[in-house]
Design a protein around this motif. Structure first.
Motif: not given
Length: 116
Positions: A2, A4, A21, A94, A105-110
């Motif tokens: 995961q 973040q 990240c 991202y 695997y990718w984070g949700q973006g900011t």
């Protein structure tokens, strides 16, 4: 795994931001972490990656000299220091974990917004 991503915000042109990240889960097989950005209606753009093992980095020409990627293995965290920001840097940023040359695997973006 995961991810973040955090640290985005609204800044003025010429200012700096540092994105983070944080990775959790099974990261032992990670070979690198990459940063990307995307503007609505456009393709996702690669920015940089950093090797999880030795800290070596690679940058896209569009950000070379302005952005610096680094990692803190003890914290399982990768950073993207962004300096001299421009309005065209406005995008959702991202992070992604690369396993055997695939960003799996990718984070949700900011969101990063740079005003002129």
């Amino acid at each position: 795994v995961q991810l973040q991503a955090s640290g985005g915000g609204l800044v003025q042109a010429g200012e700096s931001l540092r994105l983070s990240c944080a990775a959790s889960g099974r990261t032992a097989s990670t070979d690198a972490v990459g940063w990307f950005r995307q503007v609505p209606g456009k393709e996702r753009e690669f920015l940089a990656w950093v090797s999880w093992n030795d800290g070596s980095a690679y940058y896209a020409d569009s950000v070379k000299g302005r952005f610096t990627v680094s990692r803190d293995n003890a914290k399982n965290t990768v950073y993207l220091q962004m300096n001299s920001l421009k309005p065209e840097d406005t995008a959702v940023y991202y992070c992604a974990v690369r396993l055997r040359s695939v960003y799996a695997y990718w984070g949700q973006g900011t969101q990063v917004t740079v005003s002129s």
